[in-house]
Write a protein that holds these residues in place. Structure first.
Motif, PDB file in Angstrom:
ATOM      1  N   ASN A  22       0.707  -1.131  -0.140  1.00  0.00           N
ATOM      2  CA  ASN A  22      -0.376   0.653   0.051  1.00  0.00           C
ATOM      3  C   ASN A  22       0.619   1.052  -0.258  1.00  0.00           C
ATOM      4  O   ASN A  22       2.094   0.858   0.583  1.00  0.00           O
ATOM      5  N   CYS A  23       0.276   2.401  -0.638  1.00  0.00           N
ATOM      6  CA  CYS A  23       1.027   3.281  -0.732  1.00  0.00           C
ATOM      7  C   CYS A  23      -0.334   4.419  -0.106  1.00  0.00           C
ATOM      8  O   CYS A  23      -0.961   4.947  -0.636  1.00  0.00           O
ATOM      9  N   THR A  24      -0.314   5.451   0.779  1.00  0.00           N
ATOM     10  CA  THR A  24      -1.394   6.333   1.282  1.00  0.00           C
ATOM     11  C   THR A  24      -0.419   7.520   1.389  1.00  0.00           C
ATOM     12  O   THR A  24       0.931   7.851   1.819  1.00  0.00           O
ATOM     13  N   SER A  25      -1.198   8.331   0.387  1.00  0.00           N
ATOM     14  CA  SER A  25      -0.696   9.552   0.269  1.00  0.00           C
ATOM     15  C   SER A  25      -1.269  11.307   1.153  1.00  0.00           C
ATOM     16  O   SER A  25      -2.440  10.891   2.060  1.00  0.00           O
ATOM     17  N   SER A  26      -0.616  12.615   2.244  1.00  0.00           N
ATOM     18  CA  SER A  26      -0.594  12.934   2.816  1.00  0.00           C
ATOM     19  C   SER A  26      -1.645  14.131   1.900  1.00  0.00           C
ATOM     20  O   SER A  26      -2.472  14.731   2.227  1.00  0.00           O
ATOM     21  N   LYS A  27      -1.670  14.131   0.233  1.00  0.00           N
ATOM     22  CA  LYS A  27      -2.466  14.585  -0.105  1.00  0.00           C
ATOM     23  C   LYS A  27      -3.155  13.976  -1.153  1.00  0.00           C
ATOM     24  O   LYS A  27      -2.855  13.032  -2.067  1.00  0.00           O
ATOM     25  N   THR A  28      -3.875  14.566  -1.998  1.00  0.00           N
ATOM     26  CA  THR A  28      -4.358  14.167  -3.139  1.00  0.00           C
ATOM     27  C   THR A  28      -3.079  14.168  -4.293  1.00  0.00           C
ATOM     28  O   THR A  28      -1.749  14.774  -4.463  1.00  0.00           O
ATOM     29  N   LEU A  29      -3.186  12.517  -4.973  1.00  0.00           N
ATOM     30  CA  LEU A  29      -2.715  12.648  -6.105  1.00  0.00           C
ATOM     31  C   LEU A  29      -3.119  12.962  -7.766  1.00  0.00           C
ATOM     32  O   LEU A  29      -3.988  12.425  -7.733  1.00  0.00           O
ATOM     33  N   TYR A  30      -2.336  13.022  -8.798  1.00  0.00           N
ATOM     34  CA  TYR A  30      -2.430  13.589  -9.078  1.00  0.00           C
ATOM     35  C   TYR A  30      -1.508  12.834 -10.365  1.00  0.00           C
ATOM     36  O   TYR A  30      -2.371  12.451 -11.487  1.00  0.00           O
ATOM     37  N   GLY A  31      -0.233  12.077 -10.088  1.00  0.00           N
ATOM     38  CA  GLY A  31       0.171  11.341 -10.915  1.00  0.00           C
ATOM     39  C   GLY A  31       0.907  10.059  -9.430  1.00  0.00           C
ATOM     40  O   GLY A  31       1.598  10.523  -9.086  1.00  0.00           O
ATOM     41  N   LEU A  32       0.327   9.294  -9.877  1.00  0.00           N
ATOM     42  CA  LEU A  32       1.161   8.110  -8.933  1.00  0.00           C
ATOM     43  C   LEU A  32       1.784   7.226  -9.888  1.00  0.00           C
ATOM     44  O   LEU A  32       0.883   6.382 -10.413  1.00  0.00           O
ATOM     45  N   TYR A  33       2.989   6.606  -9.459  1.00  0.00           N
ATOM     46  CA  TYR A  33       3.961   6.056 -10.117  1.00  0.00           C
ATOM     47  C   TYR A  33       4.340   4.464  -9.112  1.00  0.00           C
ATOM     48  O   TYR A  33       4.350   4.945  -7.776  1.00  0.00           O
ATOM     49  N   GLN A  50      -3.715   7.989 -13.120  1.00  0.00           N
ATOM     50  CA  GLN A  50      -4.028   9.158 -12.336  1.00  0.00           C
ATOM     51  C   GLN A  50      -4.828   9.775 -12.336  1.00  0.00           C
ATOM     52  O   GLN A  50      -6.035  10.248 -11.147  1.00  0.00           O
ATOM     53  N   LYS A  51      -5.910   8.978 -12.495  1.00  0.00           N
ATOM     54  CA  LYS A  51      -7.562   8.859 -12.374  1.00  0.00           C
ATOM     55  C   LYS A  51      -7.961   7.946 -11.140  1.00  0.00           C
ATOM     56  O   LYS A  51      -7.605   6.739 -11.031  1.00  0.00           O
ATOM     57  N   GLY A  52      -9.139   8.487 -10.170  1.00  0.00           N
ATOM     58  CA  GLY A  52      -9.929   8.329  -9.292  1.00  0.00           C
ATOM     59  C   GLY A  52     -10.713   6.404  -9.617  1.00  0.00           C
ATOM     60  O   GLY A  52     -11.461   6.675 -10.955  1.00  0.00           O
ATOM     61  N   GLY A  53     -10.076   5.372  -8.853  1.00  0.00           N
ATOM     62  CA  GLY A  53     -10.884   4.298  -9.394  1.00  0.00           C
ATOM     63  C   GLY A  53      -9.867   3.588 -10.090  1.00  0.00           C
ATOM     64  O   GLY A  53     -10.722   2.280 -10.591  1.00  0.00           O
ATOM     65  N   ASP A  66      -7.091   4.588  -5.639  1.00  0.00           N
ATOM     66  CA  ASP A  66      -8.748   4.982  -4.968  1.00  0.00           C
ATOM     67  C   ASP A  66      -9.790   6.259  -5.169  1.00  0.00           C
ATOM     68  O   ASP A  66      -9.136   6.962  -6.443  1.00  0.00           O
ATOM     69  N   GLU A  67     -10.987   5.927  -5.062  1.00  0.00           N
ATOM     70  CA  GLU A  67     -11.666   7.096  -6.139  1.00  0.00           C
ATOM     71  C   GLU A  67     -11.174   8.313  -5.566  1.00  0.00           C
ATOM     72  O   GLU A  67     -11.279   9.479  -5.592  1.00  0.00           O
ATOM     73  N   LYS A  68     -10.831   8.681  -4.047  1.00  0.00           N
ATOM     74  CA  LYS A  68     -10.363   9.894  -3.547  1.00  0.00           C
ATOM     75  C   LYS A  68      -8.704  10.189  -3.899  1.00  0.00           C
ATOM     76  O   LYS A  68      -8.206  11.301  -3.381  1.00  0.00           O
ATOM     77  N   LYS A  69      -8.570   9.226  -4.602  1.00  0.00           N
ATOM     78  CA  LYS A  69      -7.095   9.413  -5.512  1.00  0.00           C
ATOM     79  C   LYS A  69      -5.810   9.527  -4.229  1.00  0.00           C
ATOM     80  O   LYS A  69      -4.918  10.776  -4.368  1.00  0.00           O
ATOM     81  N   GLN A  70      -5.826   9.030  -2.633  1.00  0.00           N
ATOM     82  CA  GLN A  70      -4.642   9.489  -1.913  1.00  0.00           C
ATOM     83  C   GLN A  70      -4.068   7.799  -1.232  1.00  0.00           C
ATOM     84  O   GLN A  70      -3.179   7.950  -1.245  1.00  0.00           O
ATOM     85  N   GLN A  71      -5.287   7.276  -2.378  1.00  0.00           N
ATOM     86  CA  GLN A  71      -4.737   5.378  -1.445  1.00  0.00           C
ATOM     87  C   GLN A  71      -3.756   4.996  -2.654  1.00  0.00           C
ATOM     88  O   GLN A  71      -5.114   4.746  -4.017  1.00  0.00           O
ATOM     89  N   SER A  72      -3.269   3.513  -2.754  1.00  0.00           N
ATOM     90  CA  SER A  72      -3.118   3.497  -4.232  1.00  0.00           C
ATOM     91  C   SER A  72      -2.282   1.649  -3.719  1.00  0.00           C
ATOM     92  O   SER A  72      -1.866   1.667  -2.680  1.00  0.00           O
ATOM     93  N   SER A  73      -2.413   0.759  -3.878  1.00  0.00           N
ATOM     94  CA  SER A  73      -2.871  -0.556  -3.957  1.00  0.00           C
ATOM     95  C   SER A  73      -1.388  -1.200  -5.196  1.00  0.00           C
ATOM     96  O   SER A  73      -2.214  -0.934  -6.425  1.00  0.00           O
TER      97      SER A  73
END
Lengths: 112, 114
Positions: A22-33, A50-53, A66-73
């Protein structure tokens, strides 16, 4: 600045098992690599979200944002010794596609 | 194969002795980056070139400089290396294309300071 928290820090699995990082951000993610790094070597690009969901797959690796663009797995199905390495998530802030900030990484060991 | 090449792979320098690390690319990408990665830490961006435009990160020490004489080559100069500068230095490139800025990394140069 954007901070990325990765969990777990390290993971040991038996070959053939599934796993999730898991990868969790303190801010909205606009590009997650997602990148993979073998010890002492450069980084290999895995996927970008890049897109929520959004969900992307490559071979046995699936990444989701995720939909909120703050977490990626990052999910690996039926792990193999070749999957071993350090997995890093990285993010670019809004308005800048160049400043890639990385999490500290997850060390994956796959035992045969 | 198109790639990012870093030379040397291992570099040993003495405390205070200037050192230059080299990066070249055959991808014809317009953006080149230098990262510093210390042991068990995440890579940290030092600076990047967008074409010929140099962009320094605010917290990059003045001891670190860079040159990009042409599209293919980029150099990292450390003017007076200290023991704390021992690290892996990673070069990366990307091409501005739509919304994707995937960065391609070289294998890195491991710098030891004695």
């Amino acid at each position: 600045s954007q901070e990325l928290e990765q969990s777990p820090q390290s993971l040991i699995v038996q070959e053939g098992k599934n796993l999730t990082i898991n990868c969790t951000s303190s801010k909205t993610l606009y590009g997650l690599y997602w990148y993979k790094q073998k010890y002492g070597e450069g980084l290999i690009f895995l996927m970008m979200l890049q897109k929520g969901g959004e969900e992307k797959s490559h071979e046995k690796i699936t990444a989701k944002l995720d939909e909120k663009k703050q977490q990626s797995s990052l999910h690996i199905t039926a792990s193999q010794p070749s999957h071993a390495g350090i997995y890093l998530c990285g993010a670019t802030p809004r308005g800048s596609n160049y400043k890639l900030t990385f999490g500290k990484g997850t060390l994956l060991t796959v035992n045969p | 194969d198109a790639m990012v090449i870093q030379n040397p792979r291992y570099q040993v320098t003495q405390f205070g002795k200037p050192v230059t690390l080299s990066c070249s690319q055959t991808l014809n990408h317009n953006v080149m980056y230098w990262y510093q990665q210390k042991s068990s830490q995440a890579p940290k961006l030092l600076f990047h070139y967008y074409d010929k435009d140099f962009n320094n990160e605010a917290d990059t020490p003045d001891n670190f400089q860079s040159r990009r004489p042409n599209t293919s080559f980029c150099f990292l100069d450390i003017r007076s290396p200290g023991l704390g500068d021992a690290a892996m230095y990673l070069c990366a490139t990307s091409k501005e294309q739509g919304l994707s800025y995937e960065q391609y990394f070289g294998p890195g140069t491991r710098l030891t300071v004695t």
